[in-house]
Each structure stands twice: as structure tokens, then as C-alpha cells.
Motif scaffolding. Sequence first.
Motif, short mmCIF file in Angstrom:
data_model
loop_
_atom_site.label_atom_id
_atom_site.label_comp_id
_atom_site.label_asym_id
_atom_site.label_seq_id
_atom_site.Cartn_x
_atom_site.Cartn_y
_atom_site.Cartn_z
N ARG A 18 0.96 -1.33 -0.24
CA ARG A 18 0.02 0.04 -0.10
C ARG A 18 0.88 1.29 0.16
N HIS A 112 -7.13 -14.08 2.02
CA HIS A 112 -8.41 -13.18 2.37
C HIS A 112 -7.76 -11.73 2.19
N MET A 113 -7.13 -11.36 1.02
CA MET A 113 -6.78 -10.14 0.86
C MET A 113 -7.55 -9.02 1.16
N ASP A 114 -9.01 -9.13 0.65
CA ASP A 114 -9.82 -8.20 1.08
C ASP A 114 -9.85 -7.82 2.46
N LYS A 115 -10.20 -8.86 3.26
CA LYS A 115 -10.48 -8.77 4.66
C LYS A 115 -8.89 -8.05 5.21
N HIS A 117 -7.11 -5.92 3.72
CA HIS A 117 -6.94 -4.36 3.33
C HIS A 117 -8.11 -3.93 4.16
N TYR A 118 -9.25 -4.33 4.34
CA TYR A 118 -10.29 -3.65 5.28
C TYR A 118 -9.85 -3.25 6.54
N GLN A 121 -7.26 -0.51 6.55
CA GLN A 121 -7.96 0.77 6.29
C GLN A 121 -8.74 1.21 7.60
N GLN A 144 -18.53 -5.46 10.05
CA GLN A 144 -18.62 -5.65 8.61
C GLN A 144 -18.97 -7.27 8.07
N GLU A 148 -22.20 -8.38 5.77
CA GLU A 148 -21.97 -9.26 4.76
C GLU A 148 -22.77 -10.38 4.76
N LEU A 154 -21.03 -11.27 -1.18
CA LEU A 154 -21.04 -10.96 -2.42
C LEU A 154 -21.33 -11.90 -3.58
#
Length: 192
Positions: A18, A112-115, A117-118, A121, A144, A148, A154
Motif C-alpha cells: 500500500r 483473504h486479501m480483501d479482509k 485490506h479492510y 483501512q 462488517q 456481509e 458478495l
Amino acid sequence: MIKAILIFNNHGKPRLIRFYQYFAEDMQQQIIRETFHLVSKRDDNVCNFLEGGSLIGGSDYKLIYRHYATLYFVFCVDSSESELGILDLIQVFVETLDKCFENVCELDLIFHMDKVHYILQEVVMGGMVLETNMNEIVAQVEFQNRMEKSEGGLSAAPARAVSAVKNMNLPEIPRNINIGDINIKVPSLSPF
């Protein structure tokens, strides 16, 4: 201010990258390689901060890192940041990952890249530290996750969209469209 957060394994494979300052992609790759070489060749019993590499700003920036098992967590910061504060932030980030993934490992970062990154953030956004309270971060991640699950995740979105279109109460589709002197015949469409 935090300029970049890099996580890579013992072999230099990036697991999370990042940048909070713009660098062209080829420059980012060079920065990652240079940072890995600077950090990986250091002995485990030396301090965890050093001057930034020549590509990321030299002595104006500091690399602050921690080595956990097979992963290096590296924060590139400017001179206004406290080294000990950033070390503590790395610890909070890793402990939060550990709580969310129950004994985090490199595979969690990959699958679990999305988690991940969350979570990042929740801690840092735009190079500024947002939250350092691990309980607050975990509570937001759990919220979160509940959101979901209640929405079906998703993966259920396309099915929900199709069912919503099927349930729409549309008037009959016109068969001929007249625009001035132009007549357009609409073919018959099969129902869903």
C-alpha cells in the motif's frame, strides 16, 4: 506521515503493498526489492528502524519494520513520525490480524486479501493513523462480517439482482417504436 506499508515474506514475495504517495508501478517494484534487501540482511538483534532506501527518499524517510515468523511488516514514514509509535502500530495491526484470523499466517494474507485490506483501512487511511485501539478495530471488522452475512455476501449478489429484475412489475414491452419517419420493430423477447 506514512508513505507506504509493505508486507513481504522471507523470500521477498509481496503479500500486501500500500503506497500513500504516487510511484509508477516499475518504481514501486524497485522500492519493494530495495526495501526487502535493506531489511532482510539485518540481524535479528539490531534495532528495527533504518534510513529509507535511495529510491523512496533516502535520509528524509525511515523504514520501521518487524519480522514475525515468515513475514516482514515494513512501514515507510517521514521524519515527523515516532519510531516507537509506528512499532506499536505494527504490533496493533499484527495482533488485530491475529485476532481476526485466529493465529494469522501468510496464507491468510493471500486468500483473504480483501479482509486484510479492510483491517488496514481501519488502522491507516491516506497515510494517517485512524485507530490504534485493537478492540475497536475488531468490533468494526465483526460488524462488517455481520453485514456481509446478512446480505448474503458478495457471491449472492448476481442471484439477488436476477430475482429483483424478475420480480419487477414492468408494463408490456412495446413492439413498434415510431420516431418521426422511422419505424423500429422490436423483436419478441422470451421471458426470464
